[in-house]
Design a protein around this motif. Structure first.
Motif, PDB file in Angstrom:
ATOM      1  N   GLY A   1       0.828  -1.196   0.000  1.00 38.12           N
ATOM      2  CA  GLY A   1       0.000   0.000   0.000  1.00 38.12           C
ATOM      3  C   GLY A   1       0.865   1.250   0.000  1.00 38.12           C
ATOM      4  O   GLY A   1       2.011   1.236   0.441  1.00 38.12           O
ATOM      5  N   LYS A   2       0.299   2.344  -0.476  1.00 34.73           N
ATOM      6  CA  LYS A   2       1.082   3.583  -0.560  1.00 34.73           C
ATOM      7  C   LYS A   2       1.521   4.066   0.824  1.00 34.73           C
ATOM      8  O   LYS A   2       2.639   4.567   0.979  1.00 34.73           O
ATOM      9  CB  LYS A   2       0.269   4.657  -1.285  1.00 34.73           C
ATOM     10  N   ALA A   3       0.665   3.896   1.822  1.00 37.15           N
ATOM     11  CA  ALA A   3       1.026   4.337   3.172  1.00 37.15           C
ATOM     12  C   ALA A   3       2.227   3.541   3.686  1.00 37.15           C
ATOM     13  O   ALA A   3       3.135   4.102   4.327  1.00 37.15           O
ATOM     14  CB  ALA A   3      -0.164   4.170   4.118  1.00 37.15           C
ATOM     15  N   GLU A   4       2.254   2.245   3.401  1.00 36.22           N
ATOM     16  CA  GLU A   4       3.384   1.410   3.833  1.00 36.22           C
ATOM     17  C   GLU A   4       4.655   1.795   3.087  1.00 36.22           C
ATOM     18  O   GLU A   4       5.745   1.823   3.668  1.00 36.22           O
ATOM     19  CB  GLU A   4       3.057  -0.066   3.604  1.00 36.22           C
ATOM     20  N   ILE A   5       4.522   2.096   1.809  1.00 31.35           N
ATOM     21  CA  ILE A   5       5.689   2.519   1.027  1.00 31.35           C
ATOM     22  C   ILE A   5       6.265   3.812   1.590  1.00 31.35           C
ATOM     23  O   ILE A   5       7.486   3.935   1.786  1.00 31.35           O
ATOM     24  CB  ILE A   5       5.296   2.695  -0.454  1.00 31.35           C
ATOM     25  N   ILE A   6       5.416   4.778   1.877  1.00 35.49           N
ATOM     26  CA  ILE A   6       5.881   6.064   2.408  1.00 35.49           C
ATOM     27  C   ILE A   6       6.514   5.873   3.786  1.00 35.49           C
ATOM     28  O   ILE A   6       7.561   6.469   4.089  1.00 35.49           O
ATOM     29  CB  ILE A   6       4.717   7.067   2.451  1.00 35.49           C
ATOM     30  N   ALA A   7       5.913   5.034   4.626  1.00 35.86           N
ATOM     31  CA  ALA A   7       6.473   4.786   5.963  1.00 35.86           C
ATOM     32  C   ALA A   7       7.842   4.111   5.858  1.00 35.86           C
ATOM     33  O   ALA A   7       8.770   4.435   6.622  1.00 35.86           O
ATOM     34  CB  ALA A   7       5.519   3.924   6.776  1.00 35.86           C
ATOM     35  N   THR A   8       7.990   3.169   4.942  1.00 33.69           N
ATOM     36  CA  THR A   8       9.278   2.498   4.751  1.00 33.69           C
ATOM     37  C   THR A   8      10.328   3.474   4.239  1.00 33.69           C
ATOM     38  O   THR A   8      11.484   3.465   4.676  1.00 33.69           O
ATOM     39  CB  THR A   8       9.122   1.332   3.759  1.00 33.69           C
ATOM     40  N   PHE A   9       9.919   4.323   3.320  1.00 28.96           N
ATOM     41  CA  PHE A   9      10.795   5.367   2.768  1.00 28.96           C
ATOM     42  C   PHE A   9      11.342   6.231   3.911  1.00 28.96           C
ATOM     43  O   PHE A   9      12.561   6.434   4.034  1.00 28.96           O
ATOM     44  CB  PHE A   9       9.974   6.215   1.803  1.00 28.96           C
ATOM     45  N   ALA A  10      10.447   6.717   4.755  1.00 28.65           N
ATOM     46  CA  ALA A  10      10.853   7.602   5.853  1.00 28.65           C
ATOM     47  C   ALA A  10      11.753   6.877   6.851  1.00 28.65           C
ATOM     48  O   ALA A  10      12.734   7.454   7.357  1.00 28.65           O
ATOM     49  CB  ALA A  10       9.611   8.143   6.554  1.00 28.65           C
TER      50      ALA A  10
END
Length: 594
Positions: free
Chosen positions: A138-147
């Protein structure tokens, strides 16, 4: 009819170098040199062997080539995507994760993360956005992993980028070969579904005999009965879920296997549970084939291993080993509920006779084997999916206190101080240096506290812990003796005193050579290189070690192998290999017992 677009190993092994490279085009982004170099490593006996060969080419290529490979990848939701210049593979993957359909806010966040990441590391952020299941994150998981990964050290992040590149390549290879890891997906899905039962809405917590724990037991029993075809399924007197699949002779000896389904607080989905579901998948396949082996298979989902609700670890496997301590029944949890009362509330007998009856007769068993996620960074760091456990480390733990003299930080000269904290710090550094001198020996001071400390007071007291582990008891004990002797010398020299009490002494559990050899033959039969490694963590196998020969198989964990943490993860492909290895072990055992 064979699909001509589906690649085969026979086709790949027979191709010349140019054809070989063309057949694998797009596996690694804009990097045909990887396939060209891997061609020399043929023939490949399995898809897993091909994947490993490609990994080895990258590992051996040197820093500049590795950085070039990383930089060949596009940014997530970056300029290449906007300009529609992504490769077909990247377009498919980013679309699968929804990155081609971001909101303006999501897009802005990703653009800022891309800029920050490139500024810090000098290469684009790489993430296998198809995820461990291959369905897409999911996009939220991708953004959290990125951060989260923005906080990493550059050297670690470079390695993490390469690991994600290999995962991307693995998914692309699966599609080229028309391969779907269905057994691994089943195991992964069971883990995900079981994680719905938790004592916390925002974290996975399952402690002994809580409502979530009892729901897990019921769920596992249901799957054993309805999906796997076990002949007998029960929840025993301590809450273990026991599934029995008879051999061709129902009176034949059994192979005992399994792991625990309780968790630490805010834990991961695969710790313990992977070792329940991998053999369940094997039984499911045997039952679907209408096949029996010359021995029975007894899978036990152990009710308790973590010691989270009561200070009684390995309760489930300890009962089978005849090591249930009667005093445990009177232990109370944080709500003053005794273990005996919790058992009664759960509908368990709560009698010593019923619990004592769970002890297994070694004469009825061939041995005990356990599959477990590694809970460490070794396999992940080496890009290996499986490893053979040579021994479960023996450990000694202590709680101690150093007592000096609290005094004014401004008026007490350095030479006249009796500082308890600096004495503990000196001991910490000694233990670090002492343990580092010997392979497979580790020492940790994980608790270090100055009670009622103040910024302007020389510490008069310091409480600390000692945790010393090694593959042999002799190695562990030698380190413990040296550390305690050094503690005495430090205290005498500094004019402080100490007290110390041992809280745990667990013997090492070396793997039984015959069972370890079967695991290793199973790994090699899959086309994978063999790695032996010790287990620094305790496992149910160390309890069964007292009555049965035992050996373990480790499965790589993602996210640098982190465990006891929500980031704990593994891929369907690695779970698939674990099931295949277990099936190989069963076949090898069948030959030996026929």
């Amino acid at each position: 009819m064979t699909d001509p677009s589906i690649l085969s190993l026979e086709q790949l092994n027979a191709a010349n170098v140019a054809q070989f490279s063309a057949l694998l085009a797009g596996t690694y982004e804009h990097s045909p040199w990887i396939a060209e170099r891997a061609a020399a490593r043929r023939p490949f006996v399995s898809l897993a062997a091909l994947k490993r060969a490609l990994v080895e080419v990258v590992r051996e290529s040197g820093l500049e080539a590795q950085l070039g490979l990383i930089r060949a990848h596009p940014e997530l939701a970056g300029k290449a995507m906007i300009a529609r210049k992504l490769t077909a593979e990247s377009t498919h993957e980013q679309g699968k994760a929804g990155l081609t359909d971001c909101t303006p806010e999501e897009f802005a966040t990703l653009q800022q993360l891309n800029a920050d990441y490139n500024a810090k590391f000098g290469f684009p952020f790489i993430l296998a956005v198809r995820g461990p299941r291959g369905q897409g994150l999911g996009k939220a998981e991708i953004i959290a992993t990125f951060a989260r990964r923005l906080l990493n050290h550059p050297e670690f992040e470079q390695a993490e980028a390469l690991r994600n590149i290999h995962r991307i390549a693995e998914i692309r290879l699966n599609e080229k070969f028309g391969f779907e890891p269905t057994l691994g997906q089943q195991v992964w899905d069971w883990c995900e579904q079981l994680a719905r039962h938790s004592e916390q809405d925002d974290a996975l917590t399952v402690t002994y005999l809580s409502p979530a724990h009892r729901a897990c037991a019921a769920q596992i029993a249901h799957w054993m009965e309805t999906e796997c075809g076990f002949d007998q399924v029960e929840i025993d007197a301590v809450g273990n879920v026991v599934g029995l699949y008879h051999g061709s002779d129902s009176a034949a000896p059994r192979l005992l296997t399994g792991s625990h389904y309780d968790t630490v607080r805010n834990g991961g989905k695969y710790d313990g549970r992977l070792g329940i579901f991998v053999p369940m998948a094997c039984v499911r396949e045997l039952n679907a084939q209408g096949r029996r082996l010359p021995f029975g298979i007894e899978v036990v989902a152990f009710a308790e291993e973590e010691g989270q609700r009561y200070p009684a670890t390995f309760l489930g496997s300890g009962a089978l080993a005849g090591q249930f301590d009667p005093a445990w029944l009177d232990q109370a949890d944080g709500n003053s509920i005794t273990m005996r009362d919790a058992m009664v509330q759960a509908g368990l007998p709560a009698t010593l006779d019923a619990i004592a009856a769970l002890a297994r007769d070694p004469a009825q068993y061939l041995g005990f084997v356990e599959v477990h996620i590694e809970q460490g960074p070794v396999l992940n760091g080496l890009d290996l999916p499986l490893g053979s456990v040579s021994s479960i480390n023996g450990s000694r733990r202590y709680l101690g206190q150093i007592t000096g003299q609290a005094s004014h930080a401004g008026t007490t000269p350095m030479a006249l101080r009796r500082d308890a904290a600096t004495a503990a710090a000196e001991l910490l550094l000694f233990l670090e240096q002492r343990a580092a001198q010997v392979p497979d020996l580790v020492g940790t001071i994980g608790l270090l506290e100055v009670p009622n400390g103040s910024v302007n007071v020389v510490p008069g007291c310091c409480c600390f812990s000692l945790d010393i582990r090694a593959t042999t008891d002799a190695m562990r004990d030698a380190c413990a003796a040296d550390t305690l002797a050094e503690l005495q010398r430090i205290c005498e020299r500094r004019g402080v005193s100490h007290s110390l009490r041992e809280t745990l002494c667990a013997a090492a559990a070396p793997s039984a050579p015959a069972w370890q050899a079967r695991w290793e033959q199973a790994v090699q039969a899959l086309g994978l290189p063999l790695l032996r490694l010790p287990s620094g963590a305790g496992h149910d196998a160390m309890k069964l070690h007292g009555i049965l020969p035992q050996a373990m198989l480790f499965v790589r964990g993602l996210n640098a192998g982190i465990s006891h943490n929500p980031l704990e993860s593994t891929s369907c492909d690695d779970a698939e290999l674990a099931v295949r290895a277990f099936q190989q072990l069963l076949e090898l055992t069948a030959k030996d017992t026929a």
